[in-house]
Motif scaffolding. Structure first.
Motif, PDB file in Angstrom:
ATOM      1  N   GLY A 176       4.382 -14.016  22.672  1.00 47.00           N
ATOM      2  CA  GLY A 176       5.822 -13.810  22.900  1.00 47.00           C
ATOM      3  C   GLY A 176       6.143 -12.347  23.155  1.00 47.00           C
ATOM      4  N   ALA A 177       5.462 -11.443  22.448  1.00 43.39           N
ATOM      5  CA  ALA A 177       5.705 -10.010  22.649  1.00 43.39           C
ATOM      6  C   ALA A 177       5.191  -9.550  24.004  1.00 43.39           C
ATOM      7  CB  ALA A 177       5.044  -9.208  21.532  1.00 43.39           C
ATOM      8  N   ILE A 178       4.071 -10.103  24.444  1.00 42.29           N
ATOM      9  CA  ILE A 178       3.513  -9.704  25.736  1.00 42.29           C
ATOM     10  C   ILE A 178       4.363 -10.244  26.876  1.00 42.29           C
ATOM     11  CG2 ILE A 178       1.528 -10.006  27.271  1.00 42.29           C
ATOM     12  CD1 ILE A 178      -0.253  -9.782  24.806  1.00 42.29           C
ATOM     13  N   ARG A 179       4.943 -11.411  26.700  1.00 41.55           N
ATOM     14  CA  ARG A 179       5.792 -11.997  27.747  1.00 41.55           C
ATOM     15  C   ARG A 179       7.079 -11.204  27.942  1.00 41.55           C
ATOM     16  NH1 ARG A 179       5.321 -18.357  26.335  1.00 41.55           N
ATOM     17  NH2 ARG A 179       3.285 -18.692  27.300  1.00 41.55           N
ATOM     18  N   ASP A 180       7.587 -10.632  26.843  1.00 42.95           N
ATOM     19  CA  ASP A 180       8.813  -9.840  26.934  1.00 42.95           C
ATOM     20  C   ASP A 180       8.442  -8.457  27.475  1.00 42.95           C
ATOM     21  OD1 ASP A 180      11.386  -8.875  26.672  1.00 42.95           O
ATOM     22  OD2 ASP A 180      11.223  -8.531  24.500  1.00 42.95           O
ATOM     23  N   ARG A 181       8.864  -8.160  28.670  1.00 40.99           N
ATOM     24  CA  ARG A 181       8.462  -6.912  29.330  1.00 40.99           C
ATOM     25  C   ARG A 181       8.965  -5.677  28.598  1.00 40.99           C
ATOM     26  NH1 ARG A 181       9.214  -8.200  35.741  1.00 40.99           N
ATOM     27  NH2 ARG A 181       7.615  -9.822  35.816  1.00 40.99           N
ATOM     28  N   ARG A 182      10.167  -5.727  28.086  1.00 46.03           N
ATOM     29  CA  ARG A 182      10.731  -4.567  27.393  1.00 46.03           C
ATOM     30  C   ARG A 182       9.941  -4.268  26.127  1.00 46.03           C
ATOM     31  NH1 ARG A 182      16.592  -4.049  24.610  1.00 46.03           N
ATOM     32  NH2 ARG A 182      16.457  -1.852  24.110  1.00 46.03           N
ATOM     33  N   THR A 183       9.644  -5.277  25.355  1.00 46.34           N
ATOM     34  CA  THR A 183       8.864  -5.087  24.133  1.00 46.34           C
ATOM     35  C   THR A 183       7.476  -4.565  24.468  1.00 46.34           C
ATOM     36  OG1 THR A 183      10.069  -6.873  23.050  1.00 46.34           O
ATOM     37  CG2 THR A 183       7.992  -6.205  22.067  1.00 46.34           C
ATOM     38  N   PHE A 184       6.844  -5.135  25.472  1.00 52.50           N
ATOM     39  CA  PHE A 184       5.514  -4.690  25.879  1.00 52.50           C
ATOM     40  C   PHE A 184       5.548  -3.233  26.328  1.00 52.50           C
ATOM     41  CE2 PHE A 184       2.164  -4.232  29.125  1.00 52.50           C
ATOM     42  CZ  PHE A 184       1.072  -4.474  28.315  1.00 52.50           C
ATOM     43  N   LEU A 223      -5.889 -20.267   7.040  1.00 53.71           N
ATOM     44  CA  LEU A 223      -6.201 -19.165   7.942  1.00 53.71           C
ATOM     45  C   LEU A 223      -5.958 -19.570   9.398  1.00 53.71           C
ATOM     46  CD1 LEU A 223      -7.184 -16.285   7.967  1.00 53.71           C
ATOM     47  CD2 LEU A 223      -9.508 -17.128   8.147  1.00 53.71           C
ATOM     48  N   LYS A 224      -6.166 -20.848   9.671  1.00 49.08           N
ATOM     49  CA  LYS A 224      -5.927 -21.345  11.020  1.00 49.08           C
ATOM     50  C   LYS A 224      -4.443 -21.249  11.365  1.00 49.08           C
ATOM     51  CE  LYS A 224      -6.521 -25.402  13.899  1.00 49.08           C
ATOM     52  NZ  LYS A 224      -6.894 -26.801  13.947  1.00 49.08           N
ATOM     53  N   ASN A 225      -3.563 -21.540  10.403  1.00 54.49           N
ATOM     54  CA  ASN A 225      -2.118 -21.450  10.629  1.00 54.49           C
ATOM     55  C   ASN A 225      -1.690 -19.992  10.860  1.00 54.49           C
ATOM     56  OD1 ASN A 225      -1.820 -24.208  10.358  1.00 54.49           O
ATOM     57  ND2 ASN A 225      -1.287 -24.093   8.178  1.00 54.49           N
ATOM     58  N   VAL A 226      -2.272 -19.068  10.106  1.00 52.29           N
ATOM     59  CA  VAL A 226      -1.934 -17.643  10.262  1.00 52.29           C
ATOM     60  C   VAL A 226      -2.376 -17.162  11.641  1.00 52.29           C
ATOM     61  CG1 VAL A 226      -2.456 -15.314   9.422  1.00 52.29           C
ATOM     62  CG2 VAL A 226      -2.008 -17.155   7.791  1.00 52.29           C
ATOM     63  N   ARG A 227      -3.571 -17.551  12.052  1.00 50.86           N
ATOM     64  CA  ARG A 227      -4.083 -17.162  13.359  1.00 50.86           C
ATOM     65  C   ARG A 227      -3.223 -17.750  14.486  1.00 50.86           C
ATOM     66  NH1 ARG A 227     -10.098 -18.214  13.672  1.00 50.86           N
ATOM     67  NH2 ARG A 227      -9.281 -20.274  13.223  1.00 50.86           N
ATOM     68  N   LEU A 228      -2.806 -18.981  14.309  1.00 46.84           N
ATOM     69  CA  LEU A 228      -1.958 -19.633  15.302  1.00 46.84           C
ATOM     70  C   LEU A 228      -0.600 -18.936  15.419  1.00 46.84           C
ATOM     71  CD1 LEU A 228      -1.770 -22.064  17.254  1.00 46.84           C
ATOM     72  CD2 LEU A 228      -0.790 -23.364  15.360  1.00 46.84           C
ATOM     73  N   LEU A 229      -0.001 -18.581  14.269  1.00 50.12           N
ATOM     74  CA  LEU A 229       1.289 -17.882  14.270  1.00 50.12           C
ATOM     75  C   LEU A 229       1.145 -16.488  14.891  1.00 50.12           C
ATOM     76  CD1 LEU A 229       4.255 -17.863  13.445  1.00 50.12           C
ATOM     77  CD2 LEU A 229       3.537 -16.970  11.224  1.00 50.12           C
ATOM     78  N   PHE A 230       0.070 -15.795  14.555  1.00 48.79           N
ATOM     79  CA  PHE A 230      -0.178 -14.467  15.116  1.00 48.79           C
ATOM     80  C   PHE A 230      -0.323 -14.538  16.643  1.00 48.79           C
ATOM     81  CE2 PHE A 230      -3.147 -11.102  16.446  1.00 48.79           C
ATOM     82  CZ  PHE A 230      -2.398  -9.986  16.073  1.00 48.79           C
ATOM     83  N   ALA A 231      -1.075 -15.506  17.135  1.00 44.31           N
ATOM     84  CA  ALA A 231      -1.270 -15.667  18.581  1.00 44.31           C
ATOM     85  C   ALA A 231       0.049 -15.986  19.269  1.00 44.31           C
ATOM     86  CB  ALA A 231      -2.291 -16.765  18.844  1.00 44.31           C
TER      87      ALA A 231
END
Length: 101
Positions: free
Chosen positions: A15-23, A2-10
């Motif tokens: 990455g999505a928040i950093r990309d302005r177009r995606t955000f 579960l820790k790996n899933v949470r880490l991948l999700f974060a």
């Protein structure tokens, strides 16, 4: 695990928040666009409701029997009753005379 899933999700979320177009396309655009679409559609619906409420249905009753019973029955209604002769009807009106058996 579960820790790996949470880490991948974060990581993906960051990455999505950093990309302005995606955000913009996933957060900002829906927050602006969807309420605007709902407002426009409700305005169209209200306009159509007002138009339909203003329509007055018209019903033409043709009594070719010559009997005054129909006119007496409809006398209390708010209608205009007429008893035209069949030959005075327009040619485009297709009426079949009642047959007596």
């Amino acid at each position: 695990m579960l820790k790996n899933v949470r880490l991948l999700f974060a990581k993906e979320l960051l990455g999505a928040i950093r990309d302005r177009r995606t955000f913009f396309l996933t957060v900002i655009f829906p927050l602006v666009f969807y309420p605007m679409v709902v407002a426009v559609m409700s305005q169209f619906g209200e306009t159509e409701r007002v138009r339909l409420d203003s329509l007055v249905p018209t019903v033409l009753v043709v009594d070719t029997s010559g009997d005054a019973a129909l006119a007496r029955g409809l006398a209390g209604e708010t209608i205009a009753a007429a008893n035209p002769q069949p030959e005075s009807l327009p040619a485009s009106t297709a009426l079949a005379a009642p047959t007596k058996t």
